[in-house]
Design a protein around this motif. Structure first.
Motif, PDB file in Angstrom:
ATOM      1  N   ARG A  53       0.861  -1.181   0.000  1.00 35.37           N
ATOM      2  CA  ARG A  53       0.000   0.000   0.000  1.00 35.37           C
ATOM      3  C   ARG A  53       0.899   1.233   0.000  1.00 35.37           C
ATOM      4  O   ARG A  53       1.645   1.472   0.940  1.00 35.37           O
ATOM      5  CB  ARG A  53      -0.901  -0.012   1.224  1.00 35.37           C
ATOM      6  CG  ARG A  53      -1.940   1.084   1.228  1.00 35.37           C
ATOM      7  CD  ARG A  53      -2.935   0.947   2.371  1.00 35.37           C
ATOM      8  NE  ARG A  53      -3.904  -0.114   2.092  1.00 35.37           N
ATOM      9  CZ  ARG A  53      -4.050  -1.212   2.814  1.00 35.37           C
ATOM     10  NH1 ARG A  53      -3.295  -1.420   3.862  1.00 35.37           N
ATOM     11  NH2 ARG A  53      -4.955  -2.112   2.496  1.00 35.37           N
ATOM     12  N   ALA A  54       0.847   2.011  -1.090  1.00 31.86           N
ATOM     13  CA  ALA A  54       1.668   3.210  -1.196  1.00 31.86           C
ATOM     14  C   ALA A  54       1.014   4.359  -0.435  1.00 31.86           C
ATOM     15  O   ALA A  54       1.634   4.976   0.431  1.00 31.86           O
ATOM     16  CB  ALA A  54       1.872   3.585  -2.654  1.00 31.86           C
ATOM     17  N   VAL A  55      -0.207   4.655  -0.780  1.00 26.48           N
ATOM     18  CA  VAL A  55      -1.055   5.629  -0.078  1.00 26.48           C
ATOM     19  C   VAL A  55      -2.466   5.081  -0.150  1.00 26.48           C
ATOM     20  O   VAL A  55      -2.710   4.068  -0.814  1.00 26.48           O
ATOM     21  CB  VAL A  55      -1.000   7.047  -0.712  1.00 26.48           C
ATOM     22  CG1 VAL A  55       0.350   7.685  -0.528  1.00 26.48           C
ATOM     23  CG2 VAL A  55      -1.391   7.028  -2.149  1.00 26.48           C
ATOM     24  N   VAL A  58      -3.980   3.385  -3.413  1.00 29.11           N
ATOM     25  CA  VAL A  58      -2.964   3.123  -4.441  1.00 29.11           C
ATOM     26  C   VAL A  58      -2.041   2.020  -3.937  1.00 29.11           C
ATOM     27  O   VAL A  58      -1.538   2.075  -2.815  1.00 29.11           O
ATOM     28  CB  VAL A  58      -2.154   4.393  -4.775  1.00 29.11           C
ATOM     29  CG1 VAL A  58      -1.064   4.093  -5.790  1.00 29.11           C
ATOM     30  CG2 VAL A  58      -3.070   5.487  -5.300  1.00 29.11           C
ATOM     31  N   TYR A  59      -1.824   1.021  -4.799  1.00 27.02           N
ATOM     32  CA  TYR A  59      -1.040  -0.149  -4.430  1.00 27.02           C
ATOM     33  C   TYR A  59       0.084  -0.365  -5.441  1.00 27.02           C
ATOM     34  O   TYR A  59      -0.064  -0.084  -6.632  1.00 27.02           O
ATOM     35  CB  TYR A  59      -1.920  -1.402  -4.404  1.00 27.02           C
ATOM     36  CG  TYR A  59      -3.030  -1.322  -3.385  1.00 27.02           C
ATOM     37  CD1 TYR A  59      -2.855  -1.831  -2.110  1.00 27.02           C
ATOM     38  CD2 TYR A  59      -4.246  -0.725  -3.693  1.00 27.02           C
ATOM     39  CE1 TYR A  59      -3.864  -1.749  -1.167  1.00 27.02           C
ATOM     40  CE2 TYR A  59      -5.259  -0.641  -2.766  1.00 27.02           C
ATOM     41  CZ  TYR A  59      -5.059  -1.157  -1.500  1.00 27.02           C
ATOM     42  OH  TYR A  59      -6.061  -1.066  -0.564  1.00 27.02           O
ATOM     43  N   VAL A  60       1.208  -0.904  -4.948  1.00 24.59           N
ATOM     44  CA  VAL A  60       2.367  -1.213  -5.782  1.00 24.59           C
ATOM     45  C   VAL A  60       2.601  -2.711  -5.735  1.00 24.59           C
ATOM     46  O   VAL A  60       2.512  -3.330  -4.671  1.00 24.59           O
ATOM     47  CB  VAL A  60       3.626  -0.462  -5.273  1.00 24.59           C
ATOM     48  CG1 VAL A  60       4.852  -0.836  -6.078  1.00 24.59           C
ATOM     49  CG2 VAL A  60       3.409   1.034  -5.297  1.00 24.59           C
ATOM     50  N   PHE A  61       2.889  -3.295  -6.897  1.00 22.03           N
ATOM     51  CA  PHE A  61       3.270  -4.702  -6.977  1.00 22.03           C
ATOM     52  C   PHE A  61       4.800  -4.747  -6.980  1.00 22.03           C
ATOM     53  O   PHE A  61       5.434  -4.600  -8.020  1.00 22.03           O
ATOM     54  CB  PHE A  61       2.691  -5.325  -8.250  1.00 22.03           C
ATOM     55  CG  PHE A  61       3.041  -6.766  -8.450  1.00 22.03           C
ATOM     56  CD1 PHE A  61       2.842  -7.703  -7.447  1.00 22.03           C
ATOM     57  CD2 PHE A  61       3.562  -7.203  -9.652  1.00 22.03           C
ATOM     58  CE1 PHE A  61       3.153  -9.036  -7.636  1.00 22.03           C
ATOM     59  CE2 PHE A  61       3.882  -8.536  -9.859  1.00 22.03           C
ATOM     60  CZ  PHE A  61       3.680  -9.455  -8.846  1.00 22.03           C
ATOM     61  N   GLU A  72       7.196   8.610  -9.196  1.00 21.55           N
ATOM     62  CA  GLU A  72       6.465   9.307 -10.258  1.00 21.55           C
ATOM     63  C   GLU A  72       5.247   8.497 -10.705  1.00 21.55           C
ATOM     64  O   GLU A  72       4.189   9.063 -10.980  1.00 21.55           O
ATOM     65  CB  GLU A  72       7.371   9.586 -11.453  1.00 21.55           C
ATOM     66  CG  GLU A  72       8.365  10.699 -11.202  1.00 21.55           C
ATOM     67  CD  GLU A  72       9.158  11.063 -12.440  1.00 21.55           C
ATOM     68  OE1 GLU A  72       8.558  11.123 -13.539  1.00 21.55           O
ATOM     69  OE2 GLU A  72      10.366  11.291 -12.311  1.00 21.55           O
ATOM     70  N   HIS A  73       5.391   7.175 -10.784  1.00 26.66           N
ATOM     71  CA  HIS A  73       4.249   6.323 -11.145  1.00 26.66           C
ATOM     72  C   HIS A  73       3.128   6.453 -10.112  1.00 26.66           C
ATOM     73  O   HIS A  73       1.952   6.517 -10.464  1.00 26.66           O
ATOM     74  CB  HIS A  73       4.678   4.858 -11.254  1.00 26.66           C
ATOM     75  CG  HIS A  73       5.379   4.514 -12.514  1.00 26.66           C
ATOM     76  ND1 HIS A  73       4.755   4.464 -13.733  1.00 26.66           N
ATOM     77  CD2 HIS A  73       6.670   4.187 -12.749  1.00 26.66           C
ATOM     78  CE1 HIS A  73       5.621   4.119 -14.664  1.00 26.66           C
ATOM     79  NE2 HIS A  73       6.800   3.947 -14.091  1.00 26.66           N
ATOM     80  N   ILE A  74       3.508   6.487  -8.845  1.00 25.78           N
ATOM     81  CA  ILE A  74       2.513   6.619  -7.777  1.00 25.78           C
ATOM     82  C   ILE A  74       1.806   7.969  -7.889  1.00 25.78           C
ATOM     83  O   ILE A  74       0.571   8.044  -7.817  1.00 25.78           O
ATOM     84  CB  ILE A  74       3.167   6.441  -6.388  1.00 25.78           C
ATOM     85  CG1 ILE A  74       3.656   5.002  -6.220  1.00 25.78           C
ATOM     86  CG2 ILE A  74       2.201   6.816  -5.272  1.00 25.78           C
ATOM     87  CD1 ILE A  74       4.573   4.790  -5.030  1.00 25.78           C
ATOM     88  N   PRO A 120       6.102   4.652   0.964  1.00 26.53           N
ATOM     89  CA  PRO A 120       7.328   3.910   1.271  1.00 26.53           C
ATOM     90  C   PRO A 120       8.494   4.278   0.354  1.00 26.53           C
ATOM     91  O   PRO A 120       9.641   3.948   0.636  1.00 26.53           O
ATOM     92  CB  PRO A 120       6.922   2.449   1.044  1.00 26.53           C
ATOM     93  CG  PRO A 120       5.442   2.428   1.120  1.00 26.53           C
ATOM     94  CD  PRO A 120       4.978   3.765   0.661  1.00 26.53           C
ATOM     95  N   TYR A 121       8.220   4.976  -0.732  1.00 24.61           N
ATOM     96  CA  TYR A 121       9.247   5.338  -1.711  1.00 24.61           C
ATOM     97  C   TYR A 121       9.714   6.780  -1.576  1.00 24.61           C
ATOM     98  O   TYR A 121      10.618   7.207  -2.285  1.00 24.61           O
ATOM     99  CB  TYR A 121       8.710   5.103  -3.129  1.00 24.61           C
ATOM    100  CG  TYR A 121       8.331   3.667  -3.357  1.00 24.61           C
ATOM    101  CD1 TYR A 121       9.259   2.739  -3.799  1.00 24.61           C
ATOM    102  CD2 TYR A 121       7.037   3.232  -3.098  1.00 24.61           C
ATOM    103  CE1 TYR A 121       8.915   1.419  -3.984  1.00 24.61           C
ATOM    104  CE2 TYR A 121       6.679   1.902  -3.279  1.00 24.61           C
ATOM    105  CZ  TYR A 121       7.629   1.010  -3.722  1.00 24.61           C
ATOM    106  OH  TYR A 121       7.285  -0.302  -3.900  1.00 24.61           O
TER     107      TYR A 121
END
Length: 177
Positions: A53-55, A58-61, A72-74, A120-121
């Motif tokens: 979970r980024a925010v 919004v989720y990141v694989f 930037e993708h997020i 997290p980024y």
């Protein structure tokens, strides 16, 4: 949704170059439409480490083909449908116009809501602009990254409009840029 099927679908999307998703994107990918089952499935995938979970929303694989532009993708996913571009301190630092490098904070101008978000980024700071699309597009350029970048002149103009500190500017570097 079964774990193996979720992994397969996420890797399929990763091969296409997509590894950041909204909750709605994942609902369409996994063909889930009921909120309770969808959220429970996402919570399970996050708990198992398959999604991060980024925010909120919004989720990141992370096991996918992540590149160095995850932040930037997020940001692009968070403000989908709005004009957004990297500007202010982030752009000016990249051009060497300011001496300070923004530590893990990406500054973005957007036609969407303003706000600062921790991921997290790194942090993402959105600053709202009321400029029309034609003016925005005239001051930005494609640089082969997920978001467009402001030119040095546009970033300086944005910095002044936003009322930010222009003290650390290197005038000679600004003329070169």
């Amino acid at each position: 949704m079964k774990r193996t099927e979720a992994i397969k679908r996420l890797f399929d999307w990763s091969r296409r170059g997509r590894y950041v998703f909204t909750r709605g994107d994942l609902g369409r990918i996994f063909l889930e439409d009921r909120f309770g089952t969808m959220q429970a499935g996402l919570d399970r995938l996050v708990r198992d480490g398959l999604l991060q979970r980024a925010v909120r929303g919004v989720y990141v694989f992370p096991m996918g083909r992540c590149d160095s532009y995850a932040l930037e993708h997020i940001a692009k996913t968070m403000r989908r449908g709005e004009y957004s571009y990297v500007s202010l301190e982030s752009a000016l630092s990249e051009y060497g116009v300011i001496s300070q490098i923004p530590a893990a904070c990406l500054t973005i101008m957007t036609t969407g809501r303003k706000g600062r978000y921790g991921t997290p980024y790194g942090d993402i700071e959105f600053t709202h602009t009321k400029r029309p699309a034609t003016a925005i597009l005239a001051g930005v350029r494609e640089v082969g990254r997920p978001l467009r970048w402001a030119t040095a002149a546009c970033a300086l103009r944005d910095l002044k409009r936003a009322g930010r500190d222009i003290y650390p500017l290197d005038e000679e570097a600004l003329l070169d840029a």
